[in-house]
Design a protein around this motif. Structure first.
Motif, PDB file in Angstrom:
ATOM      1  N   THR A 261      34.849  23.070  35.981  1.00 59.37           N
ATOM      2  CA  THR A 261      33.427  23.306  36.208  1.00 59.37           C
ATOM      3  C   THR A 261      33.194  24.801  36.379  1.00 59.37           C
ATOM      4  OG1 THR A 261      33.138  21.155  37.278  1.00 59.37           O
ATOM      5  CG2 THR A 261      31.460  22.825  37.702  1.00 59.37           C
ATOM      6  N   VAL A 262      32.498  25.394  35.430  1.00 56.50           N
ATOM      7  CA  VAL A 262      32.256  26.831  35.441  1.00 56.50           C
ATOM      8  C   VAL A 262      31.106  27.137  36.401  1.00 56.50           C
ATOM      9  CG1 VAL A 262      31.642  28.844  34.041  1.00 56.50           C
ATOM     10  CG2 VAL A 262      33.080  27.027  33.080  1.00 56.50           C
ATOM     11  N   THR A 263      31.291  28.139  37.279  1.00 48.37           N
ATOM     12  CA  THR A 263      30.275  28.483  38.271  1.00 48.37           C
ATOM     13  C   THR A 263      29.535  29.781  37.958  1.00 48.37           C
ATOM     14  OG1 THR A 263      31.974  29.597  39.585  1.00 48.37           O
ATOM     15  CG2 THR A 263      31.502  27.293  40.122  1.00 48.37           C
ATOM     16  N   GLY A 264      30.104  30.621  37.102  1.00 49.52           N
ATOM     17  CA  GLY A 264      29.445  31.884  36.781  1.00 49.52           C
ATOM     18  C   GLY A 264      30.029  32.503  35.536  1.00 49.52           C
ATOM     19  N   VAL A 265      29.243  33.401  34.914  1.00 46.91           N
ATOM     20  CA  VAL A 265      29.658  34.063  33.679  1.00 46.91           C
ATOM     21  C   VAL A 265      29.275  35.541  33.768  1.00 46.91           C
ATOM     22  CG1 VAL A 265      29.417  34.150  31.167  1.00 46.91           C
ATOM     23  CG2 VAL A 265      29.291  31.940  32.356  1.00 46.91           C
ATOM     24  N   ALA A 266      30.183  36.421  33.317  1.00 48.45           N
ATOM     25  CA  ALA A 266      29.889  37.854  33.248  1.00 48.45           C
ATOM     26  C   ALA A 266      30.638  38.462  32.075  1.00 48.45           C
ATOM     27  CB  ALA A 266      30.288  38.551  34.552  1.00 48.45           C
ATOM     28  N   ARG A 267      30.086  39.552  31.532  1.00 54.57           N
ATOM     29  CA  ARG A 267      30.748  40.296  30.457  1.00 54.57           C
ATOM     30  C   ARG A 267      31.399  41.525  31.062  1.00 54.57           C
ATOM     31  NH1 ARG A 267      31.904  38.976  25.262  1.00 54.57           N
ATOM     32  NH2 ARG A 267      30.941  40.797  24.291  1.00 54.57           N
ATOM     33  N   TYR A 268      32.704  41.724  30.756  1.00 47.13           N
ATOM     34  CA  TYR A 268      33.404  42.908  31.245  1.00 47.13           C
ATOM     35  C   TYR A 268      34.588  43.187  30.318  1.00 47.13           C
ATOM     36  CZ  TYR A 268      36.210  45.994  34.162  1.00 47.13           C
ATOM     37  OH  TYR A 268      36.933  47.052  34.626  1.00 47.13           O
ATOM     38  N   GLY A 269      34.706  44.438  29.906  1.00 44.13           N
ATOM     39  CA  GLY A 269      35.831  44.852  29.079  1.00 44.13           C
ATOM     40  C   GLY A 269      35.898  44.143  27.742  1.00 44.13           C
ATOM     41  N   GLY A 270      34.749  43.757  27.182  1.00 46.17           N
ATOM     42  CA  GLY A 270      34.723  43.098  25.884  1.00 46.17           C
ATOM     43  C   GLY A 270      35.022  41.623  25.938  1.00 46.17           C
ATOM     44  N   SER A 271      35.256  41.056  27.136  1.00 48.10           N
ATOM     45  CA  SER A 271      35.566  39.635  27.275  1.00 48.10           C
ATOM     46  C   SER A 271      34.528  38.950  28.158  1.00 48.10           C
ATOM     47  CB  SER A 271      36.958  39.443  27.893  1.00 48.10           C
ATOM     48  OG  SER A 271      37.966  40.000  27.069  1.00 48.10           O
ATOM     49  N   TYR A 272      34.521  37.638  28.065  1.00 46.96           N
ATOM     50  CA  TYR A 272      33.739  36.838  29.005  1.00 46.96           C
ATOM     51  C   TYR A 272      34.630  36.495  30.199  1.00 46.96           C
ATOM     52  CZ  TYR A 272      30.074  36.077  25.522  1.00 46.96           C
ATOM     53  OH  TYR A 272      29.047  36.248  24.609  1.00 46.96           O
ATOM     54  N   TRP A 273      34.084  36.691  31.388  1.00 47.63           N
ATOM     55  CA  TRP A 273      34.782  36.315  32.615  1.00 47.63           C
ATOM     56  C   TRP A 273      34.035  35.151  33.241  1.00 47.63           C
ATOM     57  CZ3 TRP A 273      39.261  38.670  34.637  1.00 47.63           C
ATOM     58  CH2 TRP A 273      39.735  39.742  33.885  1.00 47.63           C
TER      59      TRP A 273
ATOM     60  N   ALA B  40      33.928  39.720  41.795  1.00 52.35           N
ATOM     61  CA  ALA B  40      33.974  38.258  41.878  1.00 52.35           C
ATOM     62  C   ALA B  40      33.782  37.830  43.339  1.00 52.35           C
ATOM     63  CB  ALA B  40      35.306  37.725  41.350  1.00 52.35           C
ATOM     64  N   GLY B  41      32.646  37.201  43.616  1.00 56.65           N
ATOM     65  CA  GLY B  41      32.404  36.684  44.950  1.00 56.65           C
ATOM     66  C   GLY B  41      33.111  35.356  45.145  1.00 56.65           C
ATOM     67  N   THR B  42      33.649  35.142  46.331  1.00 59.96           N
ATOM     68  CA  THR B  42      34.375  33.903  46.600  1.00 59.96           C
ATOM     69  C   THR B  42      33.749  33.163  47.775  1.00 59.96           C
ATOM     70  OG1 THR B  42      35.980  34.829  48.174  1.00 59.96           O
ATOM     71  CG2 THR B  42      36.486  35.018  45.814  1.00 59.96           C
ATOM     72  N   PHE B  43      34.173  31.920  47.949  1.00 62.64           N
ATOM     73  CA  PHE B  43      33.578  31.047  48.958  1.00 62.64           C
ATOM     74  C   PHE B  43      33.960  31.452  50.375  1.00 62.64           C
ATOM     75  CE2 PHE B  43      33.414  27.063  51.438  1.00 62.64           C
ATOM     76  CZ  PHE B  43      32.078  26.759  51.267  1.00 62.64           C
ATOM     77  N   ARG B  44      35.190  31.890  50.578  1.00 60.94           N
ATOM     78  CA  ARG B  44      35.597  32.268  51.929  1.00 60.94           C
ATOM     79  C   ARG B  44      36.606  33.426  51.957  1.00 60.94           C
ATOM     80  NH1 ARG B  44      37.527  27.072  50.981  1.00 60.94           N
ATOM     81  NH2 ARG B  44      39.739  26.976  50.424  1.00 60.94           N
ATOM     82  N   GLY B  45      36.803  34.082  50.840  1.00 61.65           N
ATOM     83  CA  GLY B  45      37.802  35.152  50.799  1.00 61.65           C
ATOM     84  C   GLY B  45      37.243  36.538  50.594  1.00 61.65           C
ATOM     85  N   GLY B  46      35.922  36.665  50.513  1.00 66.26           N
ATOM     86  CA  GLY B  46      35.327  37.978  50.305  1.00 66.26           C
ATOM     87  C   GLY B  46      35.057  38.267  48.841  1.00 66.26           C
ATOM     88  N   LEU B  47      35.136  39.553  48.510  1.00 62.05           N
ATOM     89  CA  LEU B  47      34.763  40.037  47.185  1.00 62.05           C
ATOM     90  C   LEU B  47      35.997  40.610  46.493  1.00 62.05           C
ATOM     91  CD1 LEU B  47      32.169  40.395  45.484  1.00 62.05           C
ATOM     92  CD2 LEU B  47      31.871  42.623  46.559  1.00 62.05           C
ATOM     93  N   ALA B  48      36.401  39.986  45.389  1.00 65.62           N
ATOM     94  CA  ALA B  48      37.525  40.483  44.591  1.00 65.62           C
ATOM     95  C   ALA B  48      36.990  41.486  43.568  1.00 65.62           C
ATOM     96  CB  ALA B  48      38.229  39.332  43.890  1.00 65.62           C
ATOM     97  N   VAL B  49      37.695  42.605  43.414  1.00 64.82           N
ATOM     98  CA  VAL B  49      37.242  43.696  42.539  1.00 64.82           C
ATOM     99  C   VAL B  49      38.346  44.025  41.537  1.00 64.82           C
ATOM    100  CG1 VAL B  49      36.242  45.996  42.455  1.00 64.82           C
ATOM    101  CG2 VAL B  49      35.974  44.605  44.535  1.00 64.82           C
ATOM    102  N   PHE B  50      37.969  44.056  40.251  1.00 64.17           N
ATOM    103  CA  PHE B  50      38.917  44.370  39.178  1.00 64.17           C
ATOM    104  C   PHE B  50      38.450  45.636  38.470  1.00 64.17           C
ATOM    105  CE2 PHE B  50      40.516  43.523  34.736  1.00 64.17           C
ATOM    106  CZ  PHE B  50      41.861  43.736  35.036  1.00 64.17           C
ATOM    107  N   ASP B  51      39.310  46.660  38.438  1.00 64.03           N
ATOM    108  CA  ASP B  51      38.939  47.935  37.817  1.00 64.03           C
ATOM    109  C   ASP B  51      39.464  48.079  36.396  1.00 64.03           C
ATOM    110  OD1 ASP B  51      41.637  48.339  38.154  1.00 64.03           O
ATOM    111  OD2 ASP B  51      41.438  50.027  39.538  1.00 64.03           O
ATOM    112  N   GLY B  52      39.946  46.983  35.828  1.00 67.03           N
ATOM    113  CA  GLY B  52      40.515  47.014  34.495  1.00 67.03           C
ATOM    114  C   GLY B  52      42.027  47.049  34.500  1.00 67.03           C
ATOM    115  N   HIS B  53      42.618  47.357  35.668  1.00 63.70           N
ATOM    116  CA  HIS B  53      44.079  47.436  35.774  1.00 63.70           C
ATOM    117  C   HIS B  53      44.625  46.564  36.904  1.00 63.70           C
ATOM    118  CE1 HIS B  53      44.057  50.790  32.925  1.00 63.70           C
ATOM    119  NE2 HIS B  53      43.068  51.319  33.639  1.00 63.70           N
ATOM    120  N   ARG B  54      43.953  46.610  38.050  1.00 67.89           N
ATOM    121  CA  ARG B  54      44.452  45.832  39.180  1.00 67.89           C
ATOM    122  C   ARG B  54      43.280  45.282  39.996  1.00 67.89           C
ATOM    123  NH1 ARG B  54      44.374  48.430  44.088  1.00 67.89           N
ATOM    124  NH2 ARG B  54      43.688  50.623  44.068  1.00 67.89           N
TER     125      ARG B  54
END
Length: 536
Positions: A383-395, A436-450
């Protein structure tokens, strides 16, 4: 701290340029006085104007206001704890609080009733204080707390209201009305599901119900006098007649006391979107409205009053309901989206301005139509909850982590271990990073590498990217970041509620959907860094 609280109060009551302008609904009445109406969206003065906009008002006692933000008098906060009821006795002021607590202001004493529910009603019987919650009724005096049993019927323990004048005491319950006779209690036949009571100084009584109108006591029994009024929430005896508060306004002899039609439809704002001309406001159980400040219109005829998400696609507004159904239109005509409009499924799991999420796939806007993506086998049954475009891909977000989908190659890989929580609630691309917002873990951030984590442990409800930075909605307030600095906004900055469900923007206007109505911040880009509190 005191300065910040006073500053917040000045915003709540309105200034020439407050940080947040609060747009609320005063349709649902909670309590009544001769000069004002307490509502779920603030205090409505009959002479005009709304005080404490967006703050649920629970009780009125002279010049005192009990609300979810505490007890106020003439703009001053006397007790910051949420307060449900107020009573003036010969000995002084008494207030009902959460978890069965009753405060006696003259002595500073607090008495605990054996209930975990708030004390929603208080009455003075001439000797003792009667305190009620939806789990029972208690008598309070210098001897302590005594339970009051109205009947052997267990339904009678669900007490909804208490009223008294002199030695005349009435108690409303789900089983009906009970009046005190000496040391005993007797049922007044004729009404059940009692929701409001009023006793005039001469002892004449009125009874409001949830579904059968208003009753008047006559010769020891109840006679239905206003059968067409539904959803009665409050009653007030005045020389002009009985005022009836309901979930759709306040009335005196059938005439409305004020006009709420140009307000937003409800105060729990769960969805927002901006079109070229209007702001669209979706609520939890109060439907959909649209317009501009001071001129809101309710959308009628929708299949459900719980609006889950909104999006604007071209000239059309997309409305997603809690059932997963999506309608498209701009009012008054709407069409159902799904198989009939070219989607593989009728049911959806998420909605954005140019995307729709569903089981095992998602759709994106392509010109006037929609393109379907079903990445198999990686997304099968997800079940997909959200969609975003980043780095030429769909996340893609899901309750099983995030997915990175390359539409050109068809490759779809799952990301779980890198995230602080596998339940991804929302996604946004901002400032060259994926958030990427999560239900109970905070905000995950991807800079293209890590990947890294911001706001660890927070529940993230929504994200919005603007030219000035990223806005984040949580149950504990609104946050902004430009990728380096963080700012937090809450009650001390003028928010009537810190629970943020939805966000939208148009130009320098930021719109924030909360449990306390719709908030508008003008000049959001320049004010974000200056007016917010640095995150610690």
């Amino acid at each position: 701290m005191k300065f910040l609280i006073l500053l917040a109060l000045s915003w709540l009551h309105g200034t020439d340029d407050p940080l947040f302008r609060v747009h609320c609904s005063t349709r649902q009445v909670t309590c009544l006085s001769e000069a004002a109406v307490g509502t779920s969206g603030g205090l409505r003065r009959l002479s005009g104007g709304v005080e404490l906009p967006g703050v649920p008002v629970r009780a009125l006692c002279g010049s005192l206001i009990a609300s979810d933000c505490g007890v106020y008098e003439d703009g001053r906060c006397l007790d910051a704890r949420p307060t449900w009821s107020l009573l003036r006795t010969p000995a002084g002021l008494v207030s009902g609080l959460a978890s069965g607590r009753v405060r006696f202001w003259d002595t500073g004493q607090e008495v605990l009733c054996p209930t975990d529910a708030p004390i929603h009603s208080l009455a003075w019987d001439g000797e003792r204080v009667l305190a009620a919650s939806n789990q029972g009724l208690w008598s309070l005096d210098g001897q302590g707390v005594q339970e009051v049993r109205l009947s052997s019927n267990p339904v009678a323990s669900t007490v909804t209201c208490v009223a008294a004048s002199g030695d005349r005491v009435l108690v409303g319950t789900a089983a009906g009305v009970f009046r005190r006779k000496g040391k005993d209690w007797a049922a007044l036949p004729g009404a059940v599901n009692v929701s409001a009571l009023a006793v005039a100084p001469d002892g004449h009584a009125w009874v409001g119900t949830a579904d059968a109108g208003v009753y008047e006591e006559t010769a020891g029994s109840l006679r239905q006098t206003l059968p067409t009024i539904r959803g009665v929430t409050a009653l007030l005896c005045t020389p002009q007649g009985v005022v009836v508060g309901t979930d759709h306004g306040a009335f005196l002899e059938g005439r409305p006391l004020y006009d709420w039609q140009a307000e937003i439809s409800g105060n729990q704002v769960t969805a927002l979107a901006c079109s070229k001309s209007d702001v669209w406001v979706g609520t939890f159980q109060d439907g959909l409205s649209h317009g501009r400040p001071g001129n809101w219109s309710r959308v009628e005829g929708l299949p459900s009053s719980w609006i889950n998400q909104l999006g604007v696609s071209g000239q059309e507004v997309l409305v997603r309901f809690s059932s997963g159904l999506v309608l498209s239109g701009a009012g008054p005509y709407w069409r159902t989206m799904g198989r009939s409009s070219g989607w593989p499924k009728d049911w959806t799991s998420g909605l954005g301005p140019d995307w729709v999420a569903t089981l095992s796939g998602f759709y994106t806007r392509q010109g006037k139509g929609w393109k379907t993506y079903v990445p198999k086998p990686a997304l099968q049954g997800v079940t997909v909850t959200g969609v975003a475009r980043y780095g030429g891909s769909y996340w893609l977000g899901s309750q099983n982590g995030a997915y990175c989908y390359d539409a050109a190659s068809g490759e779809c890989r799952q990301i779980v271990r890198e995230l602080p929580d596998s339940w991804v609630t929302c996604l946004e691309s901002s400032g060259g990073k994926l958030w990427a917002g999560t239900f109970r873990g905070g905000l995950a951030v991807f800079d293209g590498h890590r990947w890294s984590v911001e706001l660890p442990g927070e529940r993230i409800h929504c994200l919005l990217s603007t030219p000035s930075g990223l806005w984040v909605g949580t149950p504990r307030g609104l946050l902004w970041t430009d990728g380096r600095e963080w700012r937090r906004f809450g009650r001390e900055q003028g928010m009537p509620s810190e629970v943020v469900w939805s966000l939208a923007a148009r130009g320098e206007e930021l719109w924030v959907g909360t449990d306390g109505g719709l908030l508008e911040m003008r000049g959001a880009g320049r004010r974000a860094r200056v007016c917010g509190v640095s995150r610690t």
